[in-house]
Design an enzyme around this catalytic site. Structure first.
Site, mmCIF file in Angstrom:
data_model
loop_
_atom_site.group_PDB
_atom_site.id
_atom_site.type_symbol
_atom_site.label_atom_id
_atom_site.label_comp_id
_atom_site.label_asym_id
_atom_site.label_seq_id
_atom_site.Cartn_x
_atom_site.Cartn_y
_atom_site.Cartn_z
ATOM 1 N N GLU A 265 -12.362 0.487 -5.351
ATOM 2 C CA GLU A 265 -12.515 0.171 -3.937
ATOM 3 C C GLU A 265 -13.979 0.221 -3.501
ATOM 4 O O GLU A 265 -14.749 1.092 -3.906
ATOM 5 C CB GLU A 265 -11.681 1.156 -3.099
ATOM 6 C CG GLU A 265 -11.811 0.995 -1.594
ATOM 7 C CD GLU A 265 -11.243 -0.314 -1.064
ATOM 8 O OE1 GLU A 265 -11.703 -1.375 -1.513
ATOM 9 O OE2 GLU A 265 -10.359 -0.264 -0.182
ATOM 10 N N ASP B 293 0.858 -1.178 0.000
ATOM 11 C CA ASP B 293 0.000 0.000 0.000
ATOM 12 C C ASP B 293 0.901 1.237 0.000
ATOM 13 O O ASP B 293 1.754 1.391 0.875
ATOM 14 C CB ASP B 293 -0.881 -0.044 1.248
ATOM 15 C CG ASP B 293 -1.918 1.063 1.314
ATOM 16 O OD1 ASP B 293 -1.812 2.041 0.560
ATOM 17 O OD2 ASP B 293 -2.837 0.938 2.145
#
Length: 302
Positions: free
Chosen positions: A192, A90
């Site tokens: 997402e 990430d």
């Protein structure tokens, strides 16, 4: 040990080969070097460095943009240094404008990651399954992706572009953003937090032909279909970011409750040994973290 691991370039090429396969690549989340080792030892081909877990483990806080680039890169470097499988990390928003993104890509690449994802949230960002997210204007994010593509020195570094626009603007807007990210050079597209099976199918259908990421945030906003269904929908990469974090927190809390009640860890350790294949004592755990490798190296250099 680090000298026994393959070169990061080899792991990046391996990740690309895996992503070209017929089945989705499953990457469980890890939040430190220990959990990265456990993911690899459990037989998974890829490890995912979760930002939520990294924040929780380093700060004991939720993922609301509290960590900076240096802290995230340091964690990625430690994790990449103990596993021989590709690590996907990430990288939040890239930590600034396109100029900051250039440095972010180079720092993560030097840390040894095989891939990373950048998202289009406004800083300070939030976990993708928390409320209150906002996204930057599309041209700004497209510029960041173009900068990321230009910044990588290893063309096999996998760049994943994530959009959090669905919560604020709807799935159609998120799909439009993902298409623009692909045009800017992103290798994988990551929409997402679709909130239903129908929304997930819409994303997969609209972006057919692109490599897609499914984020199976446990207990989050997105349903968790079986892996075969995700394969049918065409997802190339499946992340389960916080299973290890939830298991660790639950296990530690249970152990401490037993210790508080019994005044001794003996009974709880006996149960751990029975439940986890023998990881119930210091010697067994030392083997998990590589004591046998260290002893081999000691013999080599003594």
């Amino acid at each position: 040990m680090a000298d026994l691991l393959s070169h990061p370039r080899d792991r990046r090429a391996r990740l690309r080969t895996l992503l070209d396969g017929a089945r989705p690549v499953v990457a469980p989340g890890a939040y430190d070097a220990l959990t990265a080792r456990l993911v690899e030892q459990s037989g998974f081909d890829v490890v995912y460095m979760t930002g939520f877990g990294t924040t929780a483990s380093l700060l004991g806080r939720p993922d609301v943009g509290l960590l900076g680039q240096a802290e995230m890169v340091d964690n990625a470097r430690r994790m990449a240094g103990v596993v021989d499988v590709p690590l996907i990390a990430d990288a939040d928003t890239g930590y600034g404008n396109p100029i900051n993104v250039i440095r972010t890509i180079r720092e993560y690449e030097q840390a040894g990651v095989a891939g990373l994802h950048l998202e289009d949230q406004v800083m300070p960002k939030k976990c993708g399954h928390l409320a209150g997210k906002e996204v930057v204007p599309l041209p700004e994010m497209v510029a960041k992706i173009r900068a990321a593509v230009d910044a990588r020195t290893d063309p096999d570094l996998v760049l994943i572009a994530r959009t959090d626009a669905a919560q604020q603007y709807g799935v159609d807007a998120a799909i439009d953003r993902a298409r623009a990210f692909a045009d800017a050079g992103a290798d994988l597209l990551f929409v997402e937090a679709p909130t239903s099976d129908e929304a997930l199918e819409q994303v997969a259908s609209a972006l057919s032909g692109h490599k897609l990421v499914f984020n199976g945030a446990e207990g989050g906003r997105t349903p968790l279909p079986p892996l075969d269904r995700l394969r049918e929908l065409g997802f190339a990469l499946v992340l389960y970011p916080v299973s290890t974090l939830l298991a660790a927190a639950s296990g530690v809390r249970d152990m401490l409750t037993r210790l508080h009640e019994d005044g001794s860890p003996t009974g709880a350790l006996r149960d751990l040994a029975a439940a986890n294949g023998g990881i119930g004592g210091l010697d067994a755990f030392a083997r998990v973290v590589g004591i046998d490798e260290v002893r081999e190296l000691e013999k080599r250099y003594s």
